[in-house]
Scaffold this active site. Structure first.
Site, short mmCIF file in Angstrom:
data_model
loop_
_atom_site.label_atom_id
_atom_site.label_comp_id
_atom_site.label_asym_id
_atom_site.label_seq_id
_atom_site.Cartn_x
_atom_site.Cartn_y
_atom_site.Cartn_z
N ALA A 72 1.03 -0.94 0.23
CA ALA A 72 -0.04 -0.34 -0.06
C ALA A 72 0.98 1.46 0.10
CB ALA A 72 -0.72 -0.13 0.87
N THR A 73 1.98 1.45 0.79
CA THR A 73 2.72 2.52 0.94
C THR A 73 3.56 2.79 -1.07
OG1 THR A 73 3.64 1.88 2.70
CG2 THR A 73 5.22 3.58 1.74
N SER A 195 -3.73 -3.95 0.31
CA SER A 195 -1.99 -4.88 0.68
C SER A 195 -2.38 -6.01 0.45
CB SER A 195 -1.19 -3.76 1.77
OG SER A 195 0.11 -4.43 2.09
N THR A 235 9.72 -7.31 -12.92
CA THR A 235 9.67 -8.68 -13.35
C THR A 235 8.64 -8.81 -11.73
OG1 THR A 235 11.67 -9.22 -13.63
CG2 THR A 235 9.59 -10.63 -12.66
N CYS A 321 4.46 2.57 11.24
CA CYS A 321 4.55 3.17 10.25
C CYS A 321 5.84 3.83 10.14
CB CYS A 321 3.71 3.53 9.05
SG CYS A 321 2.93 4.99 10.15
#
Length: 375
Positions: A72-73, A195, A235, A321
């Site tokens: 998500a970051t 996420s 990739t 975080c």
């Protein structure tokens, strides 16, 4: 083992997810490069397509609109910086650090940012949002569920306001994906971040939903082979993406049951911990997800309390975080709560694998610790 009650920070990997990941790593799995045209690459590509469909299904969206990222970051950074030609962005002062930091970066580089502050219950004032919109407002970024308090913003009403003004809407749904129904065919969200490790999947993989056609207006933050609609080169990690897909599929099936059980756990915690006395719930509990409870105890510092109980239960005093940094919650401070509440706040977050014994252990442990520290 101690009782794990920090699921908002990260969840344990579901056994079925772990098995699916492992199967991709041996010579019979999708170990090939999914961009390769030979049989091994095509097999990996097929596995990724299935996972993409499973993730999209949980959002009621097309798999063609799912861009896989590292989490998500990264999705939040891509959403905000990918539209960096915006002259004006609106966000809130209680967003995840990845939103706060990205908007601050854009602000330092000439983008005008309006920071909305919520009411003490956690809600954004919709009239203030509407009044803050301008002709040059290119993007509004607001989280669906706050990662510290669990408060649920009225995203449908927010989307209606944003669309009526002709702007784009980005939603950080890391804490709501797999826990609350999200129907992107009904709610006109343009960009949405999710996420895997918040829904019992692996760390290191997430996704950004991108409304059809919008990818042409965005600038990629990673350049290379042009994978993922040209927005995220590199990739693709087949094993992680497959794990994400399985986690999303399980969440689709178990969401209702999880919600029911976790609601019961939260009610038990509030009732029992409230009997200690001097307990305050931070945010409007009636408008929050059942797996997150943010509380403060009068006369008790959260850092001291967490240290006291850490050998019995795993809880936190806010978001994970900040790279381990200990600082008072900027979220609760922005909500206008008294300083003693801010410094005393702890977050208890349950999950699918939380047992009733974990709840009772938390109640007993916190009761003992709060009584001791007050004495």
């Amino acid at each position: 083992m101690i009782g794990y009650l920090d699921n908002a920070a990260s969840t344990p990997v579901d056994v079925k997810v772990g098995l699916a990941i492992t199967r991709q790593l041996d010579s019979n799995g999708g170990f090939g490069n999914p961009s390769s045209v030979h049989e091994y690459g095509e097999l990996a590509s097929q596995y990724i397509t299935t996972a993409r469909c499973d993730v999209a299904k949980l959002l009621t969206s097309s798999d063609k609109q799912i861009v896989f990222t590292s989490g998500a970051t990264e999705s939040n950074n891509l959403a905000l910086k990918g539209l960096s030609l915006c002259k004006h962005i609106i966000t809130t002062a209680v967003e995840h650090k990845s939103i706060i930091a990205s908007c601050s970066f854009l602000e330092q580089n000439g983008v005008d940012v309006t920071w909305l502050k919520p009411n003490p219950d956690g809600a954004i004032d919709l009239d203030e949002l509407s009044d803050s919109m301008r002709v040059e407002t290119g993007l509004v970024s607001i989280a669906h569920v706050n990662n510290e308090t669990g408060f649920i913003q009225d995203i449908s009403s927010i989307a209606e306001i944003v669309k009526s003004k002709g702007s784009l809407l980005h939603v950080d749904a890391a804490q709501s994906f797999g826990k609350l129904p999200i129907d992107l065919t009904k709610c006109p969200i343009d960009l949405l971040s999710i996420s895997a490790h918040k829904i019992y999947g692996p760390k290191g993989v997430g996704a950004l939903f991108v409304r059809k056609g919008l990818e042409k207006k965005m600038t990629p933050q990673m350049h290379g082979g042009g994978q993922e609609l040209g927005l995220r080169s590199g990739t693709l990690p087949t094993h992680q993406i497959v794990g994400f897909g399985v986690a999303a599929s399980i969440a689709q099936e178990s969401m209702e049951q999880d919600h029911e059980v976790l609601t019961r756990y939260k009610a038990r915690l509030i009732d029992a911990l409230g009997q200690i006395g001097g307990m305050h719930i931070n945010g409007d509990v009636s408008r929050s997800v059942p797996n997150i409870l943010n509380i403060s105890f009068d006369g008790v510092d959260s850092d001291v309390l967490i240290h006291r109980v850490r050998n019995k239960i795993a809880i936190s005093n806010g978001s994970a975080c900040n790279s381990g940094a200990i600082e008072p919650s900027y979220v609760l401070r922005a909500m206008g709560l008294p300083e003693e509440r801010v410094y005393g706040a702890i977050r208890i977050s349950t999950g699918r694998f939380t047992e009733s014994d974990d709840i009772e252990l938390a109640i007993e442990t916190l009761h003992e610790a709060v009584t001791f520290l007050r004495s």
